[in-house]
Design a protein around this motif. Structure first.
Motif, mmCIF file in Angstrom:
data_model
loop_
_atom_site.group_PDB
_atom_site.id
_atom_site.type_symbol
_atom_site.label_atom_id
_atom_site.label_comp_id
_atom_site.label_asym_id
_atom_site.label_seq_id
_atom_site.Cartn_x
_atom_site.Cartn_y
_atom_site.Cartn_z
ATOM 1 N N THR A 69 45.609 -58.844 14.717
ATOM 2 C CA THR A 69 45.780 -57.400 14.910
ATOM 3 C C THR A 69 47.179 -56.895 14.611
ATOM 4 N N ALA A 70 48.148 -57.788 14.375
ATOM 5 C CA ALA A 70 49.492 -57.298 14.085
ATOM 6 C C ALA A 70 49.670 -57.168 12.574
ATOM 7 N N GLY A 71 50.439 -56.174 12.158
ATOM 8 C CA GLY A 71 50.706 -56.002 10.740
ATOM 9 C C GLY A 71 51.480 -57.188 10.202
ATOM 10 N N ALA A 76 37.567 -53.321 13.508
ATOM 11 C CA ALA A 76 37.501 -51.927 13.946
ATOM 12 C C ALA A 76 38.688 -51.136 13.388
ATOM 13 N N PHE A 77 39.873 -51.708 13.467
ATOM 14 C CA PHE A 77 41.059 -50.997 12.985
ATOM 15 C C PHE A 77 41.003 -50.786 11.467
ATOM 16 N N ARG A 78 40.699 -51.880 10.741
ATOM 17 C CA ARG A 78 40.804 -51.801 9.285
ATOM 18 C C ARG A 78 39.593 -51.163 8.642
ATOM 19 N N THR A 79 38.405 -51.741 8.906
ATOM 20 C CA THR A 79 37.218 -51.281 8.195
ATOM 21 C C THR A 79 36.698 -49.964 8.749
ATOM 22 N N MET A 81 52.527 -52.799 14.664
ATOM 23 C CA MET A 81 52.835 -53.245 16.010
ATOM 24 C C MET A 81 51.953 -52.504 17.011
ATOM 25 N N ALA A 82 51.655 -51.234 16.721
ATOM 26 C CA ALA A 82 50.843 -50.434 17.646
ATOM 27 C C ALA A 82 49.455 -51.046 17.815
ATOM 28 N N THR A 83 48.848 -51.503 16.715
ATOM 29 C CA THR A 83 47.507 -52.079 16.846
ATOM 30 C C THR A 83 47.567 -53.362 17.684
ATOM 31 N N ALA A 84 48.661 -54.123 17.520
ATOM 32 C CA ALA A 84 48.803 -55.341 18.330
ATOM 33 C C ALA A 84 48.935 -54.976 19.806
ATOM 34 N N ILE A 85 49.686 -53.901 20.099
ATOM 35 C CA ILE A 85 49.869 -53.495 21.497
ATOM 36 C C ILE A 85 48.527 -53.085 22.107
ATOM 37 N N ILE A 86 47.738 -52.305 21.341
ATOM 38 C CA ILE A 86 46.424 -51.883 21.840
ATOM 39 C C ILE A 86 45.567 -53.111 22.147
#
Lengths: 264, 303
Positions: A212-214, A123-126, A134-139
């Protein structure tokens, strides 16, 4: 039903045996963190404090610890807000789709972590075209932590007396005053317990984090995994492993005590 | 009106914005529900459910051979290869087999312990055992897998213990992975079953024996039906968590792969998200089928 003495002895032995098996590997890690051998040899040829000194002198390790704590604090804070709101809504109202909402909360932990991780990664990437960070990991962490807060608060709300809130309203308090002075003190320790559980859940998480983490975000579990297979790193990993267990178990011990006091 | 109240000693309440919001929600209780549920429902719906649905859709997309980017073009190849490619079928069946084995082993181990805690141990011992089982549950999953890496190693404690008996450690193998996974999820299975047994009232067991039932009959016809939902709740954890695992197998499983490894390598090195999504459909489909089939037992309320 009578349980014969031989059955009692059998059950007791089984319990003791399983408890021993549960703790044995953890003690091995503790002992290995002082083991002179770098290759997990048993019995240890000798003992040393070197690994502990080395581990805490390592900059990368301390940075990873900081990252883990930061992610855990942010995601459990979000989970606290979302979980409390949901618990209030589901404990007090009957509405269409209530069951679906209840299912939605448990789904992130009922499905394997890899599914949650992959779905969010995709969902985040594609779909959204975001860079993992870090924000995507937190979400992602917040999403699967909601359930611990929700469960704790819901259990507490089912035991609180709603008349108190009505009385507060009758006495002229508005919604916010009632929440602050009546509801919040009643659910306070459930919030702390749920928040601590969420913190520990996030702190230990690895699968969802990997997805999900960068690439520059290294949490403590990721640090452990990266170093586990490196030659000569095993003893330092032992030290970190012991430290993580202590960091996650201490808050949980308090969470349990709070939950127990509550049920009395 | 206001004056009368003041005369009666009642202070009039200032109409602040908070008070207005408050009055509005008292007047329209339905909006109160909407306000409470909006944020969490949006979060879970948009972040999670939408992401899951997108994952289903992505499984039918295409990876552009030239750019390596995912392209929106309908493609059934990925999903078909799940059933035809021998690598995928072997690994899928192996993963399901390990998950089943781990689940059954954990339930078998959990039943006597939960029973001992609930029906034999006194209140003090009960608390001690409950805490001893809970604490390691929260010790990091990774640490536990790593702990078994030391235990199972060629020069580790298991070899040291088994050697005098003429046996060898299973080492880093599928067996090693299965043992480690069973170890990691065991507390997740014990606790719900213990919770279920605690809800079985003692007088029901007495009634059963007063009516002439032997211990085994009581176990089978009174206790078992009552704790079945808790057993299922425990099995959901063990089964689902094993199904998606790829870390434990890479730590203690030697060169062997599980479904999770295939998903992971398709995201990372192969950069084939549609194939990863197609592979992820397997655990999703299995878990949904399982959750749906046990929903009636009430097991989901025990999670």
């Amino acid at each position: 039903m009578r349980i014969s003495n031989s059955a009692k002895i059998f059950l007791g032995t089984a319990t003791g045996g399983v408890l021993a098996i549960i703790y044995l590997p953890l003690f091995i890690v503790l002992i290995n963190s002082f083991n002179k051998s770098m290759n997990m040899y048993w019995p240890p040829p000798g003992f040393t404090f070197d690994w502990w000194a080395k581990a805490f002198g390592s900059g990368g390790l301390l940075a990873a610890l900081g990252t883990s704590v930061l992610i855990a604090i942010c995601s459990s804070s979000i989970a606290l807000v979302l979980g409390t709101l949901l618990a209030l809504a589901l404990s007090r109202y009957k509405f269409f789709g209530k069951q679906a909402v209840g299912l939605m909360v448990i789904l992130p932990i009922a499905l394997p972590g890899i599914v949650t991780g992959l779905a969010l990664n995709n969902a985040f990437r594609t779909v959204l075209g975001l860079q993992l960070s870090m924000a995507t990991a937190i979400i992602a962490h917040a999403t699967f932590c909601v359930v611990t807060v929700y469960n704790n608060v819901l259990a507490r709300l089912s035991r609180t007396n709603r008349n108190l809130e009505d009385a507060s309203a009758d006495l002229g308090a508005g919604l916010f005053t009632t929440f602050r002075l009546v509801t919040l003190p009643q659910i306070g320790s459930a919030l702390i317990a749920g928040g601590l559980l969420a913190f520990a859940l996030s702190f230990d998480e690895i699968i969802v984090t990997t997805f999900t983490a960068g690439s520059g975000v290294e949490t403590l579990p990721i640090w452990i995994l990266n170093n586990m297979f490196r030659p000569g790193k095993a003893p330092v990993v032992d030290v970190v492993a012991v430290t993580t267990v202590l960091i996650s178990i201490v808050p949980l011990y308090f969470a349990q005590r709070l939950a127990k006091e509550d049920s009395k | 009106m206001k004056n009368e109240l003041s005369a009666a000693g009642v202070t009039a309440i200032a109409v602040t914005p908070a008070r207005r919001v408050s009055s509005f929600f008292y007047k329209y209780p339905k909006n109160r529900l909407r306000a409470l549920i909006a944020l969490p429902a949006l979060w879970l719906g948009l972040v999670y459910v939408a992401a899951l649905l997108m994952l289903l859709v992505t499984a039918f997309w295409t990876v552009d051979e030239f750019t390596g980017n995912t392209r929106v073009a309908l493609n059934f190849d990925n999903v078909i290869s799940l059933f035809t490619d021998p690598l995928y079928t072997t690994v899928t069946l192996r993963t399901i087999g390990i998950a089943l084995g781990v689940t059954i082993a954990d339930i078998t181990l959990a039943l006597p312990i939960a029973f001992f805690m609930s029906k034999v141990a006194g209140p003090k011992l009960k608390t001690i055992i409950a805490i001893s089982i809970l604490l390691p549950l929260w010790a990091s999953y990774l640490v536990k897998a790593y702990a078994w890496r030391s235990v199972l190693s060629d020069k580790g404690i298991l070899q040291w213990l088994l050697a005098p008996l003429g046996l060898n450690t299973p080492g880093y193998s599928l067996w090693g992975a299965a043992i480690t996974l069973g170890y990691i999820w065991l507390p997740y299975v014990i606790l719900p079953i213990y919770g279920g047994l605690e809800k079985v009232p003692g007088n029901l067991l007495e009634a059963s024996s007063d009516l002439g039932a032997k211990t085994f009959t009581t176990l089978r016809r009174v206790i078992f039906p009552m704790i079945l939902p808790s057993i299922i709740a425990g099995s959901i954890f063990a089964f689902s968590l094993t199904l998606g695992d790829y870390i434990t197998i890479s730590i203690v499983g030697g060169p062997n792969q599980m479904l999770g490894n295939l998903i992971y390598s398709n995201v990372g090195t192969a950069n084939n998200l549609p194939m990863a999504a197609a592979l992820a459909l397997v655990p999703i489909a299995i878990m949904f089928a399982y959750l749906a089939s046990v929903k009636r037992t009430g097991a989901l309320d025990n999670l």
